[in-house]
Design an enzyme around this catalytic site. Structure first.
Site, short mmCIF file in Angstrom:
data_model
loop_
_atom_site.label_atom_id
_atom_site.label_comp_id
_atom_site.label_asym_id
_atom_site.label_seq_id
_atom_site.Cartn_x
_atom_site.Cartn_y
_atom_site.Cartn_z
N GLY A 7 0.83 -1.52 -0.15
CA GLY A 7 -0.22 -0.17 0.20
C GLY A 7 0.64 1.42 0.22
O GLY A 7 0.98 2.34 1.16
N SER A 9 0.81 3.58 -2.18
CA SER A 9 0.43 4.05 -3.59
C SER A 9 0.39 5.74 -2.66
O SER A 9 0.59 6.83 -3.71
CB SER A 9 -1.06 4.45 -4.19
OG SER A 9 -1.99 4.17 -3.28
N GLY A 11 -0.34 8.00 1.53
CA GLY A 11 -0.42 7.38 3.02
C GLY A 11 1.48 7.61 3.53
O GLY A 11 2.34 7.48 3.60
N ASP A 49 -1.96 -6.68 -4.83
CA ASP A 49 -2.96 -6.39 -4.99
C ASP A 49 -3.03 -6.98 -3.63
O ASP A 49 -3.15 -8.75 -3.76
CB ASP A 49 -4.18 -6.69 -5.88
CG ASP A 49 -5.55 -6.48 -4.79
OD1 ASP A 49 -5.92 -6.80 -3.89
OD2 ASP A 49 -6.36 -5.98 -6.45
N SER A 123 -1.78 -1.27 12.48
CA SER A 123 -3.33 -1.66 13.33
C SER A 123 -3.81 -0.32 13.11
O SER A 123 -4.15 0.43 12.00
CB SER A 123 -3.24 -2.00 14.56
OG SER A 123 -4.92 -2.43 14.80
N TYR A 137 -14.82 -1.74 10.87
CA TYR A 137 -13.15 -1.50 10.45
C TYR A 137 -12.17 -1.73 12.13
O TYR A 137 -11.42 -2.45 12.16
CB TYR A 137 -13.03 -0.15 10.69
CG TYR A 137 -11.52 0.23 10.54
CD1 TYR A 137 -10.64 0.03 9.81
CD2 TYR A 137 -10.92 1.10 11.89
CE1 TYR A 137 -9.26 0.85 9.04
CE2 TYR A 137 -9.34 1.58 11.45
CZ TYR A 137 -8.89 1.53 10.44
OH TYR A 137 -7.36 2.07 10.16
N ALA A 139 -13.28 -4.58 13.74
CA ALA A 139 -13.28 -5.84 14.18
C ALA A 139 -12.49 -6.20 13.65
O ALA A 139 -11.20 -7.13 13.21
CB ALA A 139 -14.77 -6.16 13.86
N LYS A 141 -9.43 -4.41 12.86
CA LYS A 141 -8.10 -4.56 13.46
C LYS A 141 -7.82 -4.98 14.93
O LYS A 141 -6.89 -5.30 14.47
CB LYS A 141 -7.96 -3.12 13.60
CG LYS A 141 -7.69 -2.08 12.41
CD LYS A 141 -6.55 -2.31 11.58
CE LYS A 141 -6.23 -1.32 10.57
NZ LYS A 141 -5.41 -1.31 9.59
N PHE A 170 -4.75 10.35 11.32
CA PHE A 170 -3.29 11.04 10.73
C PHE A 170 -4.29 11.16 9.64
O PHE A 170 -4.54 10.91 8.96
CB PHE A 170 -1.84 10.39 10.15
CG PHE A 170 -1.36 9.86 11.41
CD1 PHE A 170 0.30 10.51 11.71
CD2 PHE A 170 -2.04 9.06 12.58
CE1 PHE A 170 0.20 10.79 13.07
CE2 PHE A 170 -1.18 9.20 13.47
CZ PHE A 170 -0.23 9.59 14.11
N THR A 172 -4.56 11.60 5.66
CA THR A 172 -3.75 10.49 4.12
C THR A 172 -4.78 10.43 4.20
O THR A 172 -5.50 10.90 3.89
CB THR A 172 -3.38 9.41 5.08
OG1 THR A 172 -4.25 8.68 5.11
CG2 THR A 172 -2.47 9.20 6.48
P1 NAP Z 1 -4.13 5.33 2.61
O1 NAP Z 1 -3.25 6.70 2.27
O2 NAP Z 1 -6.09 5.90 2.25
O3 NAP Z 1 -4.00 4.39 1.50
C1 NAP Z 1 -4.06 2.84 1.80
C2 NAP Z 1 -3.06 2.33 1.09
O4 NAP Z 1 -3.63 1.19 0.98
C3 NAP Z 1 -3.10 2.75 -0.34
O5 NAP Z 1 -2.04 2.74 -0.69
C4 NAP Z 1 -4.33 1.94 -1.13
O6 NAP Z 1 -3.57 1.54 -2.44
C5 NAP Z 1 -3.89 0.41 -0.17
N1 NAP Z 1 -4.66 -0.81 -0.37
C6 NAP Z 1 -5.98 -0.05 -0.16
N2 NAP Z 1 -6.34 -1.88 -0.69
C7 NAP Z 1 -5.39 -2.80 -1.15
C8 NAP Z 1 -5.12 -4.02 -1.03
N3 NAP Z 1 -5.84 -5.07 -1.79
N4 NAP Z 1 -3.96 -4.06 -2.22
C9 NAP Z 1 -2.82 -3.65 -2.13
N5 NAP Z 1 -3.42 -2.36 -1.52
C10 NAP Z 1 -4.32 -1.98 -1.09
O7 NAP Z 1 -4.44 5.19 3.84
P2 NAP Z 1 -3.29 5.50 5.21
O8 NAP Z 1 -4.41 6.23 6.50
O9 NAP Z 1 -2.03 5.90 4.83
O10 NAP Z 1 -3.42 3.37 5.33
C11 NAP Z 1 -2.53 3.07 5.91
C12 NAP Z 1 -3.12 1.95 6.88
O11 NAP Z 1 -3.17 2.57 7.88
C13 NAP Z 1 -4.04 1.49 7.05
O12 NAP Z 1 -3.83 0.23 6.98
C14 NAP Z 1 -4.73 1.75 8.15
O13 NAP Z 1 -6.16 1.14 8.38
C15 NAP Z 1 -3.74 2.09 8.78
N6 NAP Z 1 -4.47 3.17 9.61
C16 NAP Z 1 -4.62 4.54 9.33
C17 NAP Z 1 -4.98 5.54 9.96
C18 NAP Z 1 -4.93 7.24 9.76
O14 NAP Z 1 -5.62 7.73 10.31
N7 NAP Z 1 -4.70 7.64 8.73
C19 NAP Z 1 -4.95 5.81 11.66
C20 NAP Z 1 -4.93 3.93 12.23
C21 NAP Z 1 -4.76 3.74 11.37
P3 NAP Z 1 -4.49 2.09 -3.46
O15 NAP Z 1 -4.89 3.62 -3.80
O16 NAP Z 1 -4.96 1.59 -4.31
O17 NAP Z 1 -6.23 2.06 -3.03
#
Ligand code: NAP
Length: 264
Positions: A7, A9, A11, A49, A123, A137, A139, A141, A170, A172
């Protein structure tokens, strides 16, 4: 170290790729759409993926022997438990839990045979405490956290470390990539309105920070500078997880309701 991150791309994954590369590691950055990785200065960029068995097998074979795996790919399907369509919730579970499982089952055998490696599972504070309108969500994590605890006990014996990174909120692409269900009409539209304002209170009025602190925490866990199993990141995550650890269910709920002004 040679480290694969899912992932990348946007964030947290993208920031972790940049941070680990800047610390001198060979980063294998992966994303569903490989073109999103252009411009990332890393050792290797691969299409991956995590929902797809064949894609996982191909990417792991191309990556070669790995010292580190960061399971970061994830997405959200929010809304009240009684309203989120089961298919949407299952789709999120496919990425957030089974995606990480696919990667672990493809990568950990090699780490175990070589006698070293590290798995970092991203997580959330929602992997410790479930917020309203985030039950499914949470569940995914909670499940990832349970799996991580077991993996640590199993594979630690063979030199494979496990860490769980628990970010708070955060800034993202996450919200833009997530879907909400059943929050715009009664009976849960009022809860949505109340909760939407409440979660920001944990940041003390500050705006959501960018993902660099999470990337640094991931890098410290990969390098073994931080040896904790659970690593909360952000003042909101640290406050919620430490409060949760100290209090029984009823006292914790009362404390959070008061802190957030949640009148529901
Ligand atoms: P994000 O910018 O939306 O990044 C999520 C990444 O996951 C993107 O690169 C997305 O790729 C990728 N992804 C989704 N489905 C996928 C799949 N089937 N195969 C491969 N890649 C896939 O959000 P983020 O905040 O950086 O999230 C990263 C992690 O942090 C997640 O696990 C999220 O649950 C966790 N998290 C985030 C926060 C927050 O506040 N942001 C808080 C707690 C936890 P595409 O561009 O292809 O969709």
């Amino acid at each position: 170290m040679r480290i694969l991150i899912t992932g990348c791309s946007t964030g947290i994954g993208r920031a972790a790729a940049t941070t680990l590369a800047a610390r001198g590691h060979e980063v294998v950055a992966t994303a569903r759409r490989k073109e999103t990785l252009e411009g990332l200065d890393v050792a290797s960029r691969l299409a991956l993926d995590v929902d797809d068995d064949a894609s996982v097998a191909r990417a792991v074979a191309e990556a070669g022997p790995l010292d580190g795996l960061v399971n970061n790919a994830g997405r959200g399907e929010g809304g009240p438990v009684e309203k989120v369509p089961i298919e949407a919730a299952k789709g999120m579970m496919e990425t957030n839990l089974w995606g990480a499982v696919r990667m672990i089952q493809a990568v950990v055998p090699g780490m175990r045979e070589r006698g070293h490696g590290v798995v970092v599972n991203v997580s959330s504070v929602a992997g410790v405490v479930a917020p309203p309108l985030g039950g499914f969500y949470a569940a995914t994590k909670f499940a990832l956290e349970g799996l991580s605890e077991a993996l640590k006990l199993e594979a630690g014996h063979f030199g494979v470390r496990v860490a769980i990174v628990e970010p708070g909120y955060f800034d993202t692409g996450f919200r833009g990539n997530s879907h909400e269900h059943g929050i715009d009409q009664p009976p849960y539209d009022e809860l949505h309105r109340l909760w939407d304002g409440a979660d920001g209170k944990l940041l003390g009025g500050e705006s959501r920070p960018g993902p660099q602190a999470v990337a640094d925490a991931i890098a410290d866990a990969v390098e073994g500078k931080d040896e904790r199993l659970r690593i909360p990141v952000g003042q909101d995550a640290e406050m919620v997880t430490s409060t949760r650890a100290k209090l029984d269910d009823a006292t914790f709920e009362a404390t959070m309701r008061q802190a957030l002004g949640l009148d529901w």
